[in-house]
Design a protein around this motif. Sequence first.
Motif, short mmCIF file in Angstrom:
data_model
loop_
_atom_site.label_atom_id
_atom_site.label_comp_id
_atom_site.label_asym_id
_atom_site.label_seq_id
_atom_site.Cartn_x
_atom_site.Cartn_y
_atom_site.Cartn_z
N ARG A 1 34.21 -24.79 125.71
CA ARG A 1 33.41 -25.57 124.75
C ARG A 1 34.18 -26.75 124.17
O ARG A 1 33.58 -27.71 123.72
CB ARG A 1 32.85 -24.66 123.63
CG ARG A 1 31.70 -23.77 124.12
CD ARG A 1 31.00 -23.04 122.97
NE ARG A 1 30.41 -23.94 122.00
CZ ARG A 1 29.21 -24.52 122.14
NH1 ARG A 1 28.49 -24.26 123.19
NH2 ARG A 1 28.76 -25.34 121.22
N LEU B 1 35.22 -18.96 126.97
CA LEU B 1 34.10 -19.72 126.42
C LEU B 1 34.61 -20.75 125.40
O LEU B 1 34.23 -21.92 125.44
CB LEU B 1 33.12 -18.74 125.74
CG LEU B 1 31.89 -19.40 125.18
CD1 LEU B 1 30.76 -19.32 126.19
CD2 LEU B 1 31.46 -18.75 123.88
N ARG C 1 29.96 -22.96 117.37
CA ARG C 1 29.81 -21.52 117.57
C ARG C 1 30.87 -20.95 118.51
O ARG C 1 31.24 -21.56 119.50
CB ARG C 1 28.39 -21.15 118.01
CG ARG C 1 27.80 -21.87 119.15
CD ARG C 1 26.26 -21.73 119.06
NE ARG C 1 25.64 -22.05 120.34
CZ ARG C 1 25.37 -23.28 120.74
NH1 ARG C 1 25.71 -24.30 119.96
NH2 ARG C 1 24.81 -23.49 121.90
N VAL C 2 31.35 -19.79 118.09
CA VAL C 2 32.33 -19.06 118.88
C VAL C 2 31.81 -17.65 119.05
O VAL C 2 31.09 -17.14 118.20
CB VAL C 2 33.72 -19.01 118.21
CG1 VAL C 2 34.41 -20.36 118.29
CG2 VAL C 2 33.64 -18.54 116.78
N SER C 3 32.17 -17.05 120.16
CA SER C 3 31.71 -15.71 120.41
C SER C 3 32.81 -14.74 119.99
O SER C 3 33.92 -14.76 120.51
CB SER C 3 31.39 -15.62 121.90
OG SER C 3 30.91 -14.37 122.19
N ILE D 1 34.69 -27.83 118.39
CA ILE D 1 34.08 -29.10 118.01
C ILE D 1 33.12 -28.85 116.85
O ILE D 1 32.41 -27.86 116.82
CB ILE D 1 33.37 -29.70 119.23
CG1 ILE D 1 34.44 -30.20 120.20
CG2 ILE D 1 32.41 -30.80 118.84
CD1 ILE D 1 33.94 -30.68 121.52
N MET D 2 33.15 -29.74 115.88
CA MET D 2 32.29 -29.58 114.70
C MET D 2 31.57 -30.87 114.39
O MET D 2 32.00 -31.94 114.82
CB MET D 2 33.15 -29.21 113.48
CG MET D 2 33.78 -27.84 113.59
SD MET D 2 34.57 -27.38 112.04
CE MET D 2 35.07 -25.70 112.44
N THR E 1 27.70 -14.19 117.85
CA THR E 1 28.00 -15.60 117.79
C THR E 1 28.25 -15.96 116.33
O THR E 1 27.45 -15.63 115.47
CB THR E 1 26.82 -16.42 118.33
OG1 THR E 1 26.71 -16.16 119.73
CG2 THR E 1 27.05 -17.91 118.14
N GLY F 1 27.55 -25.21 108.45
CA GLY F 1 26.64 -24.22 109.03
C GLY F 1 25.29 -24.79 109.42
O GLY F 1 24.33 -24.04 109.59
N MET F 2 25.20 -26.08 109.60
CA MET F 2 23.91 -26.71 109.83
C MET F 2 23.64 -27.05 111.29
O MET F 2 22.48 -27.22 111.67
CB MET F 2 23.85 -27.96 108.95
CG MET F 2 22.55 -28.67 108.87
SD MET F 2 22.56 -30.00 110.05
CE MET F 2 23.19 -31.32 109.07
N CYS F 3 24.68 -27.15 112.12
CA CYS F 3 24.44 -27.65 113.49
C CYS F 3 24.73 -26.64 114.59
O CYS F 3 24.18 -26.74 115.68
CB CYS F 3 25.23 -28.92 113.72
SG CYS F 3 26.99 -28.63 113.98
N GLY F 4 25.61 -25.71 114.35
CA GLY F 4 25.93 -24.73 115.38
C GLY F 4 26.83 -25.24 116.50
O GLY F 4 27.06 -24.53 117.48
N ALA F 5 27.35 -26.46 116.37
CA ALA F 5 28.25 -26.98 117.40
C ALA F 5 29.50 -26.11 117.51
O ALA F 5 30.08 -25.97 118.57
CB ALA F 5 28.67 -28.41 117.07
N PHE G 1 29.60 -19.03 113.47
CA PHE G 1 29.84 -20.46 113.24
C PHE G 1 31.23 -20.59 112.61
O PHE G 1 31.43 -20.14 111.48
CB PHE G 1 28.78 -21.05 112.30
CG PHE G 1 27.40 -21.18 112.89
CD1 PHE G 1 27.13 -20.77 114.19
CD2 PHE G 1 26.37 -21.75 112.15
CE1 PHE G 1 25.85 -20.90 114.73
CE2 PHE G 1 25.08 -21.88 112.68
CZ PHE G 1 24.83 -21.45 113.98
#
Lengths: 462, 279
Positions: free
Chosen positions: B255, B251, B225-227, B213-214, B232, B219-223, B234
């Motif tokens: 998400r 994970l 993020r993946v491991s 999900i974006m 972590t 690179g401003m919100c971190g929604a 972006f």
Amino acid sequence: MPIIKVKTSMPSQDPKVRKSNFNEVATGYTKEMALQEAERCIQCKNEPCRQGCPVEVDIPAFIQKIKDQDFAGAADKLKEKNNLPAVCGRVCPQESQCESFCTLGKKNDPVGIGRLERFAADYQLEAGVLDPEVTQSTGKRVAVVGGGPAGLTAAADLARFGHQVTVFEALHVAGGVLMYGIPEFRLPKEIVQREIDYIRKLGVDIQTNSVIGKLDTVDELLEKGYDAVFIGTGAGLPYFMDIPGENLNGVYSANEFLTRTNLMKAYKFPEAATPIKIGKRVAVVGAGNVAMDGARTALRLGAEESYIVYRRAAEQMPARDEEIEHAEEEGVQFKLLTSPIEIVGTEDGWVKGMTCVEYELGEPDDSGRRRPIKIEGSEFFMEVDTVVMAIGQGPNPLVPSTTPGMELKSKGTIVAEDGTGKTTKDGVFAGGDIVTGAATVILAMGAGKDAAKAINEYLQNK
Amino acid sequence: MYQIVATKILAPSIKLFEIKAPKVAAKAKAGQFIILRVDDEGERIPLTIADINRNAGTLTIIFQEVGYTTKKLGCLNEGDNIVDFVGPLGQPSEIENYGRIVCVGGGVGVAPLYPITRALKEAGNEVISIIGARSKDLLIFEEEMKAVSDTFMVATDDGSYGHKGFVTDLLKQVLDEQEVKQIWAIGPGIMMKVICATTKPYEVPTIVSMNPIMVDGTGMCGACRVSVGDETKFACVDGPEFDGHLIDWDLALRRMNIFKDEEKRAEAAGSCGGGCGCQ
Ligand SMILES: Cc1cc2nc3c(=O)[nH]c(=O)nc-3n(C[C@H](O)[C@H](O)[C@H](O)COP(=O)(O)OP(=O)(O)OC[C@H]3O[C@@H](n4cnc5c(N)ncnc54)[C@H](O)[C@@H]3O)c2cc1C
Ligand SMILES: Cc1cc2nc3c(=O)[nH]c(=O)nc-3n(C[C@H](O)[C@H](O)[C@H](O)COP(=O)(O)OP(=O)(O)OC[C@H]3O[C@@H](n4cnc5c(N)ncnc54)[C@H](O)[C@@H]3O)c2cc1C
Ligand code: SF4
Ligand code: SF4
Ligand code: FES
């Protein structure tokens, strides 16, 4: 005339009512209130208040215009120095800036400079602003990267100098943090829009959906005929704590939480298409303006309990006083000297709580604030289902990393000369959060102003 | 405003749009994506760039109508405009001459796989393509993929076309028989997860394109993020392509579900209220 000791209070929505709506909390002075507050100003000859304003607004002069009931004139006076007075009147940390230098403040309340500024600007917006005169073109072109307060201010001033300015903004609207970060209930987006419209009328071309570094790079802008570039891309990169469980469902960065709500209007979901998911018990980690905004937004989205979790003590909270007061009034609870060390999830990956530790204050650190020291064995579990990380933001590397020859500091901010914004790359200037790290609206605007002046000189000598 | 200059229905609920955005077209590369908004109340949704026509200044996107926004988008016609279209976002694919490589695509994932496959072919690789879908009528881009592949295979879940079963069955056969330098896999999350589990024992590097999900895509919100390994990342700026063997798949898949309840509510509210007559 006797001095009125207390600041004319600001009418605001009842905390019980406002904590479930997104309308503006402080509703603004009436004419009578503004006149009463303006009367308090004793028009000090040495103008101490002005030193506290990063853009040196002529405070006594604009207050005098209010006294004279020339409200539009007051707004014009403000605009000589400040392109966004309706914004600054609302969000400047006045207590640590202009008002902290006010003569009255030595014994009594300082003059409510911010409130008066807001009144004059709102009055003029309401009455309808005359279209500004467009300065005759110099034929020089300037590209402004980033449409936040720094970029918009630089753009407006450069347009006034007669240069042809294009603002490139990554998001679908300009305004930067004013649009995506600071909530509607503190800074109505319509006000920001109107101030931006005014800047457009100065002849500034604002191109949204333009991510510099991905579309053109700064070098390519220079190659394409822009004579100078101003970089004002802010500090939009959210920091996380690097503790276990931070990627669980229900953990947001403050940026995501606030962007969904403000920019994307998730509070109107499903009428607006972007969702937000809010739990019953929300913890916001941090205690700056961003954290207060997060905690108060959580209440408005329907959270039953909203907590500020902060490692240091109350006096050290960096948020504006007014935001802290408002948060308290609305029922935000403060867990101070506390910090999470792990976020704990349910089996299917949703947040169910945080393991926290308590702190006590030790010796002052480099910043002069007493350093928090972990209390051994103080671990406890805090049941929450949503966590918002508001521990700070850094510079987004997109532009710095695609601009060779421009020196950076270790944290990725841009090296720029004080007072001019000159970077180490010829023709490239920078200002605002991308230079200072996360700071304030008015400092960003001050930097934009300084850079506009320096760019104007640069272009004349070019 | 960005105009839709051509539309095509590729399969039931899978549509192709060509959108005029000359500046984006001038810069876009295989593997990158765009974010669009249909209208002023719209959500920002990411879609991969499926083709680029620099001369015409257009980009091709291919989307599956899965929820509120994609359905609303699907209601639009040639000549209509959308309000926002931003890109190119993310890192382009790393195109080199690796030797023999395999490109695996599933469902609508075949669309973003195509420009990467084409670029890999042009770079001199020996390309083995395996594409799949639930059934024959959902299979897209068959001709296009065939044209840029040395070996081409199809799998359908129901056996209505090609191999009956999953793309992983075919992939395993290939890996058993031939030495492969690198694999690209794009498709639903669960498919990419299974492919990575399949290729791991063979130790063949497997590149996947993540679709978390974006919101902003910068690179401003971190929604997003993946491991990846111990880090972590972006996906919108560091990705969307990553080494699939390092991804924490459980994970990532979880998400995707963050807004499941809200997505249902939005759908119930109706994408166009039936008013546009598209259904
Ligand atoms: C939630 C929150 C609350 C705050 N509250 C207050 C407050 O009450 N008072 C106060 O004074 N300050 C407050 N601040 C801080 C203040 O908002 C910032 O210091 C200020 O906005 C910085 O201005 P700027 O122009 O440097 O950057 P920003 O406002 O961040 O604007 C930068 C702009 O550049 C754009 N951009 C970034 N990268 C690119 C690119 N590659 N290409 C094109 N465009 C790009 C961004 O999208 C953004 O629009 C708050 C901050 C936040 C996050
Ligand atoms: C980099 C990237 C490239 C993509 N490329 C394509 C493509 O080429 N073709 C295509 O059909 N789909 C693609 N997707 C997925 C596409 O973005 C989602 O299908 C779309 O956002 C769904 O929106 P909706 O409102 O129609 O459905 P919803 O009902 O909102 O959601 C349906 C599904 O989409 C996911 N989703 C929802 N919102 C978002 C969002 N903002 N960002 C990402 N995923 C979301 C949800 O997890 C859910 O599984 C891509 C996603 C990413 C991140
Ligand atoms: S701009 Fe801010 S600091 Fe300056 S006078 Fe206005 S409120 Fe005070
Ligand atoms: S210091 Fe205070 S009283 Fe004096 S001019 Fe400034 S605002 Fe007025
Ligand atoms: S989508 Fe916001 S950081 Fe990636």
